[in-house]
Design a protein around this motif. Sequence first.
Motif, PDB file in Angstrom:
ATOM      1  N   CYS A  22       0.743  -7.531  11.960  1.00 55.17           N
ATOM      2  CA  CYS A  22       0.414  -7.206  10.574  1.00 55.17           C
ATOM      3  C   CYS A  22       0.383  -8.513   9.800  1.00 55.17           C
ATOM      4  O   CYS A  22       1.433  -9.124   9.572  1.00 55.17           O
ATOM      5  N   TRP A  36       7.007  -0.492   9.972  1.00 49.98           N
ATOM      6  CA  TRP A  36       5.914   0.149  10.703  1.00 49.98           C
ATOM      7  C   TRP A  36       6.117   1.657  10.639  1.00 49.98           C
ATOM      8  O   TRP A  36       7.242   2.146  10.833  1.00 49.98           O
ATOM      9  N   ARG A  45       3.690  11.758   8.943  1.00 50.99           N
ATOM     10  CA  ARG A  45       3.935  10.336   9.127  1.00 50.99           C
ATOM     11  C   ARG A  45       5.396  10.108   9.508  1.00 50.99           C
ATOM     12  O   ARG A  45       6.298  10.740   8.945  1.00 50.99           O
ATOM     13  N   TYR A  95       0.764   2.064  11.120  1.00 48.21           N
ATOM     14  CA  TYR A  95       0.546   1.420   9.833  1.00 48.21           C
ATOM     15  C   TYR A  95       1.666   0.449   9.514  1.00 48.21           C
ATOM     16  O   TYR A  95       2.846   0.734   9.748  1.00 48.21           O
ATOM     17  N   CYS A  96       1.287  -0.662   8.936  1.00 50.15           N
ATOM     18  CA  CYS A  96       2.229  -1.634   8.394  1.00 50.15           C
ATOM     19  C   CYS A  96       2.429  -1.305   6.916  1.00 50.15           C
ATOM     20  O   CYS A  96       1.469  -0.921   6.229  1.00 50.15           O
ATOM     21  N   ALA A  97       3.662  -1.446   6.445  1.00 45.43           N
ATOM     22  CA  ALA A  97       3.949  -1.139   5.054  1.00 45.43           C
ATOM     23  C   ALA A  97       4.941  -2.139   4.487  1.00 45.43           C
ATOM     24  O   ALA A  97       5.728  -2.740   5.229  1.00 45.43           O
ATOM     25  N   ARG A  99       7.540  -2.932   0.838  1.00 43.78           N
ATOM     26  CA  ARG A  99       8.057  -2.498  -0.454  1.00 43.78           C
ATOM     27  C   ARG A  99       9.014  -3.562  -0.964  1.00 43.78           C
ATOM     28  O   ARG A  99       9.621  -4.304  -0.201  1.00 43.78           O
ATOM     29  N   GLY A 110       8.574   7.004   3.651  1.00 43.04           N
ATOM     30  CA  GLY A 110       7.272   6.412   3.449  1.00 43.04           C
ATOM     31  C   GLY A 110       6.836   6.338   2.006  1.00 43.04           C
ATOM     32  O   GLY A 110       6.111   5.429   1.601  1.00 43.04           O
ATOM     33  N   TYR A 113       7.283   3.026  -0.148  1.00 45.32           N
ATOM     34  CA  TYR A 113       6.549   1.794   0.118  1.00 45.32           C
ATOM     35  C   TYR A 113       5.338   1.677  -0.799  1.00 45.32           C
ATOM     36  O   TYR A 113       4.603   2.634  -1.013  1.00 45.32           O
ATOM     37  N   TYR A 115       2.855  -0.840  -0.497  1.00 43.58           N
ATOM     38  CA  TYR A 115       1.651  -1.413   0.094  1.00 43.58           C
ATOM     39  C   TYR A 115       1.502  -0.956   1.535  1.00 43.58           C
ATOM     40  O   TYR A 115       2.490  -0.903   2.288  1.00 43.58           O
ATOM     41  N   TRP A 116       0.250  -0.667   1.912  1.00 40.07           N
ATOM     42  CA  TRP A 116      -0.052  -0.167   3.241  1.00 40.07           C
ATOM     43  C   TRP A 116      -1.283  -0.876   3.793  1.00 40.07           C
ATOM     44  O   TRP A 116      -2.212  -1.216   3.060  1.00 40.07           O
TER      45      TRP A 116
END
Length: 126
Positions: A22, A36, A45, A95-97, A99, A110, A113, A115-116
């Motif tokens: 990422c 992740w 999710r 997905y990478c996230a 916060r 989830g 956070y 940004y994704w």
Amino acid sequence: QVQLVESGGGSVQAGGSLTLSCAASKFTYSDYLMAWFRQAPGQEREAVAAFSSRTGNTYYADSVKGRFTISQANAENTLYLLMNSLKPEDTAMYYCAARAPWYASGWSSGTSYNYWGQGTQVTVSS
């Protein structure tokens, strides 16, 4: 604007390994908690792992503990997820996230956070 771009997904047989990356831009890693997540079709999710560069602490879901390793290369502004002993049930979009701030309380939520990334597909065949 923070940007997260995942790569490294693919297809692998059960027992194999993959490393996800990422790449992050426009923020200071030490200010954020990085994580992740994954989502399989028709399923909710799921949090996989998190890393706080401020403390160096890592956090894992029970389903991946001992098989996955989350790490970060500050010089490259890149977060990694090394996945070993992959199972068919690991098949999902990953997905990478990120916060802020950096502390890990509630890391698996989830919705916390900001940004994704766009995701990278991992498919594990039996």
